[in-house]
Design a protein around this motif. Structure first.
Motif, short mmCIF file in Angstrom:
data_model
loop_
_atom_site.label_atom_id
_atom_site.label_comp_id
_atom_site.label_asym_id
_atom_site.label_seq_id
_atom_site.Cartn_x
_atom_site.Cartn_y
_atom_site.Cartn_z
N VAL A 224 0.83 -1.20 0.00
CA VAL A 224 0.00 0.00 0.00
C VAL A 224 0.86 1.25 0.00
CG1 VAL A 224 -1.68 1.32 1.34
CG2 VAL A 224 -1.94 -1.16 1.11
N LEU A 225 1.97 1.23 0.76
CA LEU A 225 2.84 2.40 0.81
C LEU A 225 3.40 2.72 -0.58
CD1 LEU A 225 4.44 4.53 2.44
CD2 LEU A 225 6.23 2.79 2.75
N LEU B 82 -9.29 5.45 -2.50
CA LEU B 82 -8.65 6.33 -3.49
C LEU B 82 -8.42 5.63 -4.83
CD1 LEU B 82 -5.97 8.04 -1.21
CD2 LEU B 82 -8.13 9.01 -2.01
N PHE C 5 -6.75 6.89 -8.42
CA PHE C 5 -5.49 6.27 -8.86
C PHE C 5 -5.62 5.76 -10.29
CE2 PHE C 5 -2.68 2.37 -8.71
CZ PHE C 5 -1.50 3.08 -8.88
N MET D 228 0.66 7.00 -6.34
CA MET D 228 -0.60 7.73 -6.48
C MET D 228 -0.37 9.23 -6.33
SD MET D 228 -4.10 7.18 -4.30
CE MET D 228 -4.03 5.41 -4.57
N LEU D 229 0.48 9.60 -5.38
CA LEU D 229 0.80 11.01 -5.16
C LEU D 229 1.52 11.60 -6.36
CD1 LEU D 229 0.75 13.33 -3.06
CD2 LEU D 229 3.01 12.54 -2.31
N VAL E 243 -7.78 3.06 3.09
CA VAL E 243 -7.59 4.37 2.46
C VAL E 243 -7.27 4.20 0.99
CG1 VAL E 243 -6.08 6.39 2.36
CG2 VAL E 243 -6.94 5.58 4.56
N TYR E 244 -6.40 3.23 0.70
CA TYR E 244 -6.03 2.97 -0.69
C TYR E 244 -7.26 2.56 -1.51
CZ TYR E 244 -4.18 0.49 -4.72
OH TYR E 244 -3.93 0.05 -6.00
N ALA F 190 -4.28 1.95 6.13
CA ALA F 190 -3.70 2.31 4.83
C ALA F 190 -4.37 1.52 3.71
CB ALA F 190 -2.20 2.06 4.84
N LYS G 119 -0.73 12.26 -9.34
CA LYS G 119 -1.64 13.39 -9.18
C LYS G 119 -1.05 14.68 -9.73
CE LYS G 119 -4.28 15.90 -5.65
NZ LYS G 119 -5.56 15.79 -6.36
N LEU H 221 0.58 4.16 -2.71
CA LEU H 221 0.22 5.52 -2.33
C LEU H 221 1.28 6.54 -2.80
CD1 LEU H 221 -1.19 4.97 1.28
CD2 LEU H 221 -2.48 5.53 -0.80
#
Length: 543
Positions: A186-187, A290, A294, A193-194, A286-287, A283, A197, A190
């Motif tokens: 997940v880390l 999102l 993504f 994903m950032l 949350v993933y 996490a 964006k 994410l």
């Protein structure tokens, strides 16, 4: 369609996926197809040889299992930390740090391309399937292979721990390892994903490579910080709790052992235990929330913006003319430079190792900083740690023959060349000039600051040895036309050669050390290396 045991085990957790809004039955079918296809085309990290011949279905699994022996060997190194004593915070922090290091590097090098894969869009997005389900299938696909990878590392150590510490230790380890896997996956998602964006198109593809280098730095530095969080007093590891240790993630997963097995209920252990359990779970959800964003941003990778063509500078032309002896060699130098710059699959697998190569010498220096201080380092021969930058040369040279566009290699057959040696020389020199030299010069500048101008002859010598070592690697490794094979053809036999090629580095470093004990020994060594380079580059590089 043949059912898979892994999916039968996953069925027990179907309710968790359904609560998260994932259509589990559809996700299971997607995973079933992906895993079935993987039996025919094994991911890079598990590959078993160059473009294998067709095998019978009952033998397909054997190749996959055999590919994990190397990680099982690495796992044996953690056994002493599990067996010796019951200081679980120290022992298991080291163990989890080691496992996270191996898994994260594999995640960056081999599975990022799966997380960033946009090919599912063409098949699955045209069907009435929720995007969250498609993304969950993609993530579980990676998670399954990471779990197999981690299991190969920890199975033997955990069995040893079962006999040494009991069933509670064993069961707790399994739960925490699963949580660790979820957290890593997940880390990574994410972080990407950032990036997705804020960037798009070709710039995004370049940023992804730089982030991988940054992650490599972070992993290496984090492991060093972990080791320095403990003080060894009378052969016992002692930890003084500090607020910043909350950022040392392996400690999270080690703290529950202290609570469950040693009965330590201090706030330090309780907080870390809560983080180990809650953060991966939170996490993950949350993933999943999102996921639509993504997947939407992931389509930016399909944008092929046309970059402005940059004219080659006079300095660049001069460098090419200096290092290349013929027009043909110069042409292949430019071609290889463009491929290494624009080949995304190549950069995904090679660039992270650049991060390791840059930081490795300084890690060895910092390890000796505790013993004698900065003054003892600057006056000593710690500059010989720069030989650690050569460790990645064999693996990169091995990767030079692979490409995501390997089918275009037919163009080599149209070239009016009787001898392909200019192709090999130009490609090797492009690697040294475009990839190795920039990294090496950064380290040299920092080494001159640390050790002073006295090390400049030594740095020149190491550069000459690096050029010679590159030729040796080319001679020993399997010869193939550059960028002409699929990445799926990476083989374990070549991996053995890469490990064996570490021996010449030790020999060169040993001879360098001996040359420093003799007056003008370094300068004599430089002359010898110059002659050796001239001979080998001219005589040994043949098709």
């Amino acid at each position: 369609m043949k059912d898979i045991r892994t999916l039968k085990f996953l069925d027990k957790f179907s309710s968790l996926f359904q609560r998260a809004g994932v259509d589990y039955s559809t996700m299971r079918k997607i995973l079933q197809v992906k895993l079935l296809m993987d039996g025919r085309r094994v991911p890079t990290v598990f590959n078993q040889g160059a473009q294998r011949k067709k095998k019978k279905a009952d033998n397909e699994g054997n190749g996959f299992l055999k590919s994990l022996w190397m990680y099982a060997f690495f796992g044996l190194l953690t056994i002493p930390f599990i067996v010796l004593g019951d200081n679980y915070l120290f022992q298991m922090s080291i163990m989890f740090g080691f496992v996270m290091f191996i898994v994260m590097t594999s995640m960056i090098a081999d599975f990022s391309s799966v997380l960033l894969d946009i090919r599912d869009k063409n098949i699955l997005y045209t069907r009435p399937i929720d995007k969250k389900t498609i993304s969950a299938a993609k993530m579980m696909h990676v998670f399954i292979y990471l779990f197999y990878l981690t299991a190969s590392i920890v199975t033997i150590p955990l069995i040893v721990g079962l006999f040494r510490h009991g069933i509670v230790f064993f069961l707790l380890s399994i739960i925490l390892i699963i949580l660790m896997e979820a957290f890593i996956l997940v880390l990574t998602a994410l972080i990407y994903m950032l990036i997705l964006k804020f960037f798009d198109g070709e710039k995004l593809k370049d940023i992804v490579n730089y982030v991988q280098i940054g992650l490599s730095f972070t992993i290496m530095i984090g492991y060093q910080v972990l080791g320095r969080s403990f003080e060894i007093i009378n052969f016992h590891a002692v930890l003084t709790p500090k607020w910043w240790q909350v950022f040392i993630i392996p400690m999270w997963f080690a703290a529950p052992y202290e609570v469950a097995l040693n009965g330590h209920f201090d706030s330090f252990y309780i907080i870390f235990s809560i983080l180990a359990i809650s953060v991966p779970i939170v996490a993950f959800f949350v993933y999943l929330r999102l996921v639509p964003t993504f997947e939407k941003n992931l389509q930016k990778l399909a944008v092929h913006s046309v970059a402005k063509e940059k004219k080659q500078s006079k300095f660049g032309k001069t460098i090419i003319q200096l290092v290349c002896s013929s027009k043909e060699e110069q042409a292949f130098f430019r071609f290889a430079s463009i491929m290494m710059k624009n080949e995304r699959d190549f950069k995904l697998k090679v660039y992270p190792s650049l991060g390791f190569a840059i930081i490795m010498p300084f890690i060895f220096l910092f390890n000796s900083l505790r013993d004698g201080g900065f003054s003892s380092i600057s006056d000593g021969k710690g500059y010989l740690t720069i030989y650690s930058t050569m460790i990645f040369i064999p693996s990169v040279i091995m990767m030079l023959k692979f490409s995501g566009k390997y089918k275009g290699a037919w163009i080599y057959k149209t070239l009016p060349l009787g001898d392909l040696s200019p192709l090999f020389k130009g490609t090797l020199k492009a690697f040294l000039v475009r990839l190795y030299l920039p990294m090496y010069f950064i380290i040299c500048i920092l080494f001159v600051v640390i050790f002073g101008g006295r090390v400049i002859p030594d740095l020149i010598l190491v550069l000459l040895i690096s050029a010679l070592y590159s030729v040796i690697c080319f001679i020993i490794l399997k010869k193939a036309i550059p960028f002409s094979e699929s990445f799926e053809a990476v083989g374990q036999t070549e991996s053995w050669k890469v490990f064996g090629l570490m021996i010449p580095i030790v020999i060169f470093a040993g001879l360098h050390y001996l040359s420093t004990l003799v007056g003008f020994g370094v300068y004599i060594y430089i002359v010898i290396m110059l002659i050796a380079n001239l001979f080998l580059w001219r005589k040994s590089i043949r098709a």
